[in-house]
Design a protein around this motif. Structure first.
Motif, PDB file in Angstrom:
ATOM      1  N   UNK A  17       9.340  12.753 -51.494  1.00 39.41           N
ATOM      2  CA  UNK A  17       9.234  13.971 -52.319  1.00 39.41           C
ATOM      3  C   UNK A  17       9.071  15.215 -51.428  1.00 39.41           C
ATOM      4  N   UNK A  18       9.246  16.379 -52.047  1.00 40.74           N
ATOM      5  CA  UNK A  18       9.101  17.638 -51.299  1.00 40.74           C
ATOM      6  C   UNK A  18       7.665  17.792 -50.826  1.00 40.74           C
ATOM      7  N   UNK A  19       7.519  18.364 -49.649  1.00 36.55           N
ATOM      8  CA  UNK A  19       6.203  18.531 -49.061  1.00 36.55           C
ATOM      9  C   UNK A  19       5.950  19.969 -48.649  1.00 36.55           C
ATOM     10  N   UNK A  20       4.681  20.337 -48.566  1.00 31.02           N
ATOM     11  CA  UNK A  20       4.306  21.650 -48.049  1.00 31.02           C
ATOM     12  C   UNK A  20       4.421  21.605 -46.528  1.00 31.02           C
ATOM     13  N   UNK A  21       4.301  22.759 -45.873  1.00 32.95           N
ATOM     14  CA  UNK A  21       4.394  22.810 -44.414  1.00 32.95           C
ATOM     15  C   UNK A  21       3.334  21.944 -43.741  1.00 32.95           C
ATOM     16  N   UNK A  22       2.173  21.791 -44.414  1.00 27.27           N
ATOM     17  CA  UNK A  22       1.107  20.977 -43.815  1.00 27.27           C
ATOM     18  C   UNK A  22       1.327  19.483 -44.050  1.00 27.27           C
ATOM     19  N   UNK A  23       2.463  19.123 -44.662  1.00 20.63           N
ATOM     20  CA  UNK A  23       2.806  17.719 -44.846  1.00 20.63           C
ATOM     21  C   UNK A  23       2.381  17.130 -46.178  1.00 20.63           C
ATOM     22  N   UNK A  38      11.024   9.990 -44.220  1.00 22.44           N
ATOM     23  CA  UNK A  38      12.452  10.013 -43.856  1.00 22.44           C
ATOM     24  C   UNK A  38      13.161   8.682 -44.185  1.00 22.44           C
ATOM     25  N   UNK A  39      12.397   7.716 -44.676  1.00 21.49           N
ATOM     26  CA  UNK A  39      12.950   6.361 -44.814  1.00 21.49           C
ATOM     27  C   UNK A  39      13.987   6.214 -45.927  1.00 21.49           C
ATOM     28  N   UNK A  40      13.972   7.147 -46.864  1.00 23.33           N
ATOM     29  CA  UNK A  40      14.878   7.027 -48.002  1.00 23.33           C
ATOM     30  C   UNK A  40      14.322   6.109 -49.082  1.00 23.33           C
ATOM     31  N   UNK A  41      13.143   5.565 -48.853  1.00 23.52           N
ATOM     32  CA  UNK A  41      12.497   4.677 -49.836  1.00 23.52           C
ATOM     33  C   UNK A  41      12.120   5.496 -51.072  1.00 23.52           C
ATOM     34  N   UNK A 101       3.167  13.629 -57.024  1.00 20.83           N
ATOM     35  CA  UNK A 101       2.679  12.295 -56.661  1.00 20.83           C
ATOM     36  C   UNK A 101       3.638  11.626 -55.687  1.00 20.83           C
ATOM     37  N   UNK A 102       3.101  10.971 -54.650  1.00 22.95           N
ATOM     38  CA  UNK A 102       3.973  10.470 -53.596  1.00 22.95           C
ATOM     39  C   UNK A 102       3.569   9.071 -53.127  1.00 22.95           C
ATOM     40  N   UNK A 103       2.933   8.988 -51.962  1.00 25.73           N
ATOM     41  CA  UNK A 103       2.602   7.672 -51.411  1.00 25.73           C
ATOM     42  C   UNK A 103       1.511   6.952 -52.188  1.00 25.73           C
ATOM     43  N   UNK A 104       1.497   5.632 -52.059  1.00 26.80           N
ATOM     44  CA  UNK A 104       0.434   4.814 -52.673  1.00 26.80           C
ATOM     45  C   UNK A 104       0.145   3.649 -51.731  1.00 26.80           C
ATOM     46  N   UNK A 105      -0.969   2.947 -51.975  1.00 26.03           N
ATOM     47  CA  UNK A 105      -1.304   1.798 -51.132  1.00 26.03           C
ATOM     48  C   UNK A 105      -1.781   0.643 -51.994  1.00 26.03           C
ATOM     49  N   UNK A 106      -1.424  -0.570 -51.585  1.00 25.44           N
ATOM     50  CA  UNK A 106      -1.988  -1.768 -52.203  1.00 25.44           C
ATOM     51  C   UNK A 106      -3.165  -2.177 -51.336  1.00 25.44           C
ATOM     52  N   UNK A 107      -4.253  -2.587 -51.968  1.00 22.56           N
ATOM     53  CA  UNK A 107      -5.452  -2.921 -51.188  1.00 22.56           C
ATOM     54  C   UNK A 107      -6.017  -4.266 -51.605  1.00 22.56           C
TER      55      UNK A 107
END
Lengths: 135, 404
Positions: B241-247, B387-390, B252-258
């Motif tokens: 997704x689009x990001x600000x200059x600070x990254x 950059x992965x295209x995922x 909503x973007x990344x997520x993690x399984x824990x």
């Protein structure tokens, strides 16, 4: 001007009496009905905000007591279980009278009981069931 | 000059590591600059506490005599349905599971007073849980009906395993319609009556490592009061997704399984919750330590609520209809101020995620590391990055051949 929010439990034989009218006419009190319910064959529950002269207010309470009406301060009827509250803040956005405030640095949610009108919105909305209402 | 995780761990061992929370890091970077901050600080702790629906636990119940095959049968815990499609005595208890006799939204809005998340909290608090099961009986597992009381201490493995937690940024929910709506983002009053947001913002783990440089598969974390690990990237991971200059991502973007041992967690950090008109779920407390390997990591962890913004979404139409449309943007600083302006209207804001608890988690994790009880891990593998295209895709709709 004295002002107080109270909960009246009205016995079933009194439910058809014009209590609020008397409070206004005989004791010159301003009233704001926050909630009114009648439970069949049991009693009526009336949540009122009363404003007026302190002497008149005291006299009005004596009148209500003489009529066997149970009087409680509203603030004691809505409570927060501190063990359940996680200070998320959902109550802040739903409360119609801003009875919840966010403490600036800690982001703790402060419950201002004196502002509460016992509408019960927070009780329904709280995901942690931390808010309780007992009218 | 950069640092390695091994070097940081050596410092932790000697009790010399400088550990600060992501909140404290903001001022450090502001005052000293990111270069000096990177030299001075070794670890930044993050935290978040909020409802995370894609959560649950798998349990190994132990074998009975005569044996009983839960797998393929029907099992409930305190009346809540669990998933049995595993081996004989393994089950999965999902946070949003309900009991068969819950009226759900038939009595609208449903209260969802007790669900899977509540069972997880009861289990973790050591309460006895009623188990009821039916099965079909086999030659090796003859049992067909079972009623029993189980307790976390008595069963074999109990593992919290959440397919999606730690959302990197989240929508602000509003209601543009003229009726009250009941959503997973809380009760939304009509005509922009309130705006609910759900992220710890500057304390949120993935917002402090926006490109997943240090958080990856194998990262050791604070999970539900115990120790857990990132097991995979989360479902719906959407790094592009689009990001600000600070990254930081703008939506909503990344997520993690824990994953982690439920037996070592606590009810303080795993709480069953009920969303009016929506359902039951589990609030999870997670803290992730971020090693300050270099100046970039200092910059990332120095991010503050003013620099993180998100998208405001209408949950009366755009969200339910899957229309990607926003009614505005707000920073977390604005959201935390108590009100924001949407379509020229002042709207009261409320958090769903508890910043208060998030802070407690970051502090707790800081204490663990300072005491030398918790060491950092190198990720075993990285998440698919920006950059992965995922991508997170919607469901593809197809008709059965010969169907309508």
């Amino acid at each position: 001007m004295y002002s107080e929010k109270i909960v009246l439990h009205i016995p079933s034989n009194m439910v058809d009496k014009p209590i609020v009218y008397k409070l206004s006419r005989d004791f010159d009190l301003e009233f704001n009905i926050l909630k009114a319910t009648v439970i069949p064959n049991e009693e009526g529950v009336l949540v009122l905000e009363l404003k007026g002269d302190k002497n008149n207010y005291d006299k009005a309470l004596r009148y209500l007591e003489a009529e066997k009406i149970k009087i409680k301060s509203l603030s004691k009827d809505v409570t927060r279980d501190e063990n359940k509250c996680v200070h998320c803040g959902l109550c802040v956005g739903i409360c119609p009278v801003s009875a919840f405030e966010v403490e600036l640095d800690s982001r703790k949610i402060i419950f201002k009981q004196d502002k509460c009108i016992a509408c019960g919105m927070c009780v329904n909305v709280c995901p942690y069931k931390a808010m309780e209402i007992k009218l | 000059m950069g640092k390695t995780i091994a070097e940081i761990n050596e410092k932790i061992k000697k009790g010399e590591a400088v550990v600060v929370t992501a909140e404290e890091m903001i001022d450090i970077v502001k005052e000293k600059g990111s270069e000096t901050a990177a030299q001075d600080v070794d670890v930044v702790t993050t935290g978040t506490f909020g409802p995370m629906c894609s959560s649950g636990a798998y349990l190994n119940l132990g074998h009975t005599s005569p044996k009983f095959k839960f797998g393929g049968g029907r099992t409930t815990l305190n009346g809540i349905e669990v998933y049995t499609g595993l081996a004989a005595v393994d089950i999965y208890l999902g946070a949003t599971a309900l009991s068969e006799d819950d009226p759900k939204n038939k009595v609208y809005p449903g209260k969802f007073k007790y669900g899977g998340g509540h069972v997880i909290q009861d289990l973790v608090e050591g309460k006895d849980i009623e188990l009821e099961a039916t099965s079909y009986g086999t030659d090796c597992y003859p049992g067909k009906r079972l009623n029993n009381i189980i307790n976390l201490n008595d069963i074999n493995e109990a593992v919290l395993f959440n397919p999606r937690n730690l959302y990197q940024n989240y929508n602000v929910a509003v209601n543009l319609s003229d009726k009250v709506i009941y959503t997973y983002m809380g009760t939304l009053k009509p005509n922009l009556g309130n705006a609910n947001y759900c992220s710890a913002g500057q304390l949120s783990p993935l917002l402090n490592d926006p490109y997943y440089r240090t958080i990856g598969i194998g990262t050791k974390i604070f999970l539900g009061g115990g120790v857990g690990f990132v097991s995979w990237w989360g479902t719906q991971h959407n790094p592009g997704v689009k990001r600000a200059d600070n990254g930081t991502p703008l939506t909503p973007s990344g997520t993690a399984a824990v994953i982690g041992d439920l037996k070592r967690m606590s009810g303080e950090w795993l709480k069953g919750v009920s969303f009016l008109g929506y359902g039951a779920t589990l609030s999870v407390g997670i803290g992730v330590p971020i090693p300050i390997l270099d100046e970039d990591m200092a910059k990332f962890t120095g991010v503050s609520d003013e620099d993180i913004s998100t998208s405001i979404v209408d949950y009366s139409k755009a969200y339910p209809e899957g229309i990607s449309e926003s009614v505005g943007r707000a920073t977390y600083a604005e959201l935390k101020s108590g009100k924001i302006i949407i379509k020229d209207k002042e709207v009261i804001t409320a958090g769903i995620s508890s910043y208060y608890k998030a802070k407690e988690i970051a502090e707790e994790l800081k204490t663990w590391i300072k005491k030398g009880d918790f060491f950092l891990t190198e990720p075993v593998a990285q998440f698919p990055d920006a950059e992965s295209g995922y991508k997170f895709k919607p469901m593809k709709m197809r008709k059965l051949k010969g169907g309508e």
